[in-house]
Design a protein around this motif. Structure first.
Motif, PDB file in Angstrom:
ATOM      1  N   THR A  96     -85.897 -46.939  -8.713  1.00  0.00           N
ATOM      2  CA  THR A  96     -84.699 -47.293  -9.137  1.00  0.00           C
ATOM      3  C   THR A  96     -83.559 -47.939  -8.254  1.00  0.00           C
ATOM      4  O   THR A  96     -82.781 -48.545  -8.564  1.00  0.00           O
ATOM      5  N   SER A 117     -88.540 -42.134 -16.594  1.00  0.00           N
ATOM      6  CA  SER A 117     -87.468 -41.146 -17.220  1.00  0.00           C
ATOM      7  C   SER A 117     -86.700 -41.742 -18.117  1.00  0.00           C
ATOM      8  O   SER A 117     -85.976 -40.914 -19.019  1.00  0.00           O
ATOM      9  N   ASP A 118     -86.559 -42.908 -18.386  1.00  0.00           N
ATOM     10  CA  ASP A 118     -85.665 -43.539 -19.412  1.00  0.00           C
ATOM     11  C   ASP A 118     -86.362 -43.596 -21.025  1.00  0.00           C
ATOM     12  O   ASP A 118     -85.653 -43.564 -21.765  1.00  0.00           O
ATOM     13  N   SER A 139     -85.652 -50.970 -19.908  1.00  0.00           N
ATOM     14  CA  SER A 139     -84.978 -49.891 -20.288  1.00  0.00           C
ATOM     15  C   SER A 139     -83.655 -49.624 -19.649  1.00  0.00           C
ATOM     16  O   SER A 139     -83.358 -50.609 -19.230  1.00  0.00           O
ATOM     17  N   LYS A 140     -82.768 -48.702 -20.207  1.00  0.00           N
ATOM     18  CA  LYS A 140     -81.503 -48.856 -19.904  1.00  0.00           C
ATOM     19  C   LYS A 140     -81.081 -48.795 -18.609  1.00  0.00           C
ATOM     20  O   LYS A 140     -80.171 -49.519 -18.020  1.00  0.00           O
ATOM     21  N   THR A 141     -81.844 -48.098 -17.558  1.00  0.00           N
ATOM     22  CA  THR A 141     -81.490 -48.167 -16.227  1.00  0.00           C
ATOM     23  C   THR A 141     -81.787 -49.746 -15.553  1.00  0.00           C
ATOM     24  O   THR A 141     -81.141 -50.237 -14.785  1.00  0.00           O
TER      25      THR A 141
END
Length: 218
Positions: A96, A117-118, A139-141
């Motif tokens: 990340t 993990s998202d 994904s959100k991250t």
């Protein structure tokens, strides 16, 4: 409706995870996937060089190639992009780091980019459908990291927004390192940049936060 056949290469050094991806793909209706695997950079480069793939699912953390030419999945992704623009790349990773994410988006421009993990099974299936329809699926991250703002030709990134947010919550500049993974010096440099950009002359945080809110930065 006829079944569409697609070639998929899963580049993942953990066999259990790779097999899980295969099982999920095989649950997707209306498609039949011919799936190959690569567990390291050498195997990935060989597969890419010798086979045409519709989709490549790519992990970034891979054993390096024997000649040290390919150090990670990022190098593999760049190699794939140079070979063909037709293959859809879906990155699935745990990395990340903001600078690395932004560089990968800029250099590789993957159709899918997700932090493991998202997501869940449904998200992975949705990502396949999205990229096959010519769309991007982040994904959100990844979305948060890539949602940078450009103002007067200057990029306002997530770290800048975090600084502004914590200042708006009443935190002192000297304490921001507790919330943001940057040194106090780096935070002060960013804060000075923001003050210059927003034309805030006073040394207090109130006016900086006020101008930032006006422009929707926080």
């Amino acid at each position: 409706m006829s079944i569409k056949r697609l070639n998929v290469l899963i580049i993942e050094d953990h066999k259990i995870i790779a097999r899980a991806y295969k099982n999920i793909l095989n649950e997707i209706e209306d498609y039949q996937f011919c799936i190959n695997f690569a567990e390291n950079c050498d195997e990935a480069v060989f597969q890419i060089s010798n086979n045409e793939n519709d989709i490549v699912i790519l992990d970034l953390q891979l054993p390096t190639s024997k000649d040290d030419k390919f150090l990670s999945g990022e190098d593999v992704g760049l190699f794939l992009r140079k070979k063909t623009s037709k293959t859809k790349i879906i990155i699935l990773t745990s990395i990340t780091n903001q600078i690395r994410v932004l560089n990968i988006v800029k250099e590789i421009n993957p159709e899918g980019y997700m932090i493991k993990s998202d997501i869940d099974v449904k998200d992975l299936k949705n990502s396949i459908h999205s990229v096959l329809q010519g769309k991007h699926f982040y994904s959100k991250t990844i979305k948060k990291i890539t949602e940078v703002i450009t103002y007067k030709g200057v990029t306002i990134d997530d770290f800048d927004r975090q600084i502004l947010y914590h200042l708006s919550m009443g935190e002192k500049t000297k304490d921001l390192y507790k919330y943001i993974p940057l040194s106090t010096r780096a935070i002060e440099v960013r804060k000075t940049k923001l003050k210059t950009l927003l034309d805030v002359n006073k040394d207090d945080n109130f006016n900086l936060v006020k101008e930032a809110k006006k422009l929707g930065f926080i």
